[in-house]
Design a protein around this motif. Sequence first.
Motif, mmCIF file in Angstrom:
data_model
loop_
_atom_site.group_PDB
_atom_site.id
_atom_site.type_symbol
_atom_site.label_atom_id
_atom_site.label_comp_id
_atom_site.label_asym_id
_atom_site.label_seq_id
_atom_site.Cartn_x
_atom_site.Cartn_y
_atom_site.Cartn_z
ATOM 1 N N GLU A 30 4.151 -6.901 13.311
ATOM 2 C CA GLU A 30 3.791 -5.628 12.710
ATOM 3 C C GLU A 30 4.984 -4.694 12.782
ATOM 4 O O GLU A 30 5.730 -4.687 13.750
ATOM 5 N N LYS A 32 6.773 -1.267 13.306
ATOM 6 C CA LYS A 32 6.625 0.004 14.001
ATOM 7 C C LYS A 32 7.334 1.105 13.220
ATOM 8 O O LYS A 32 6.798 2.188 13.017
ATOM 9 N N ALA A 94 5.562 4.103 0.896
ATOM 10 C CA ALA A 94 4.425 3.321 1.396
ATOM 11 C C ALA A 94 3.775 3.998 2.597
ATOM 12 O O ALA A 94 4.449 4.464 3.506
ATOM 13 N N VAL A 95 2.460 4.034 2.568
ATOM 14 C CA VAL A 95 1.699 4.543 3.707
ATOM 15 C C VAL A 95 1.555 3.445 4.758
ATOM 16 O O VAL A 95 1.606 3.703 5.955
ATOM 17 N N TYR A 96 1.403 2.209 4.276
ATOM 18 C CA TYR A 96 1.194 1.080 5.179
ATOM 19 C C TYR A 96 2.052 -0.096 4.728
ATOM 20 O O TYR A 96 2.002 -0.487 3.568
ATOM 21 N N LEU A 97 2.848 -0.623 5.637
ATOM 22 C CA LEU A 97 3.662 -1.812 5.374
ATOM 23 C C LEU A 97 3.114 -2.965 6.194
ATOM 24 O O LEU A 97 2.789 -2.807 7.371
ATOM 25 N N GLU A 98 3.028 -4.115 5.572
ATOM 26 C CA GLU A 98 2.451 -5.289 6.215
ATOM 27 C C GLU A 98 3.372 -6.491 6.001
ATOM 28 O O GLU A 98 3.937 -6.660 4.921
ATOM 29 N N ASN A 117 1.261 -0.896 0.883
ATOM 30 C CA ASN A 117 -0.068 -0.438 0.461
ATOM 31 C C ASN A 117 -0.858 -1.558 -0.223
ATOM 32 O O ASN A 117 -1.571 -1.334 -1.198
#
Length: 136
Positions: A30, A32, A94-98, A117
Amino acid sequence: MRILSLAWVCLVWSCFFCFLFLVIDVRGLEIKRVNSVRDGATIFVDLKNCENDIFCKNIAIQLSGIDVPINEKKENREKAVAARNYLSKIINKAVYLELKNCDRDVLFRLNCEIRANGLSVSEIMISTGHARYYND
């Protein structure tokens, strides 16, 4: 003497396999923090939930499956800069990177599918003309 050398060989091989297990295990990574964007296909990140900081700080992650122009060739310089800037724009918005489907190549670089996202960053780069599919 023969037992000592056999014990030494066993110790070396067991250390080698322990090292490979620690370094190559790339499941459950993940992000950080994103530190920087090097080019149109590589970002440097800090990973969270890591036990060993040496393997978690400023790690290069390569977008899997794409090829981008490189900045070393004069005729590609503008395209390379545009690809880097576009990737930076995607990552910063991006709000969320995966990270998905990570593995390592022969040079020990992390190759991952990065999702911003929920959308594949590689597919976005290809659809906008900043990258192309990588052919082995």
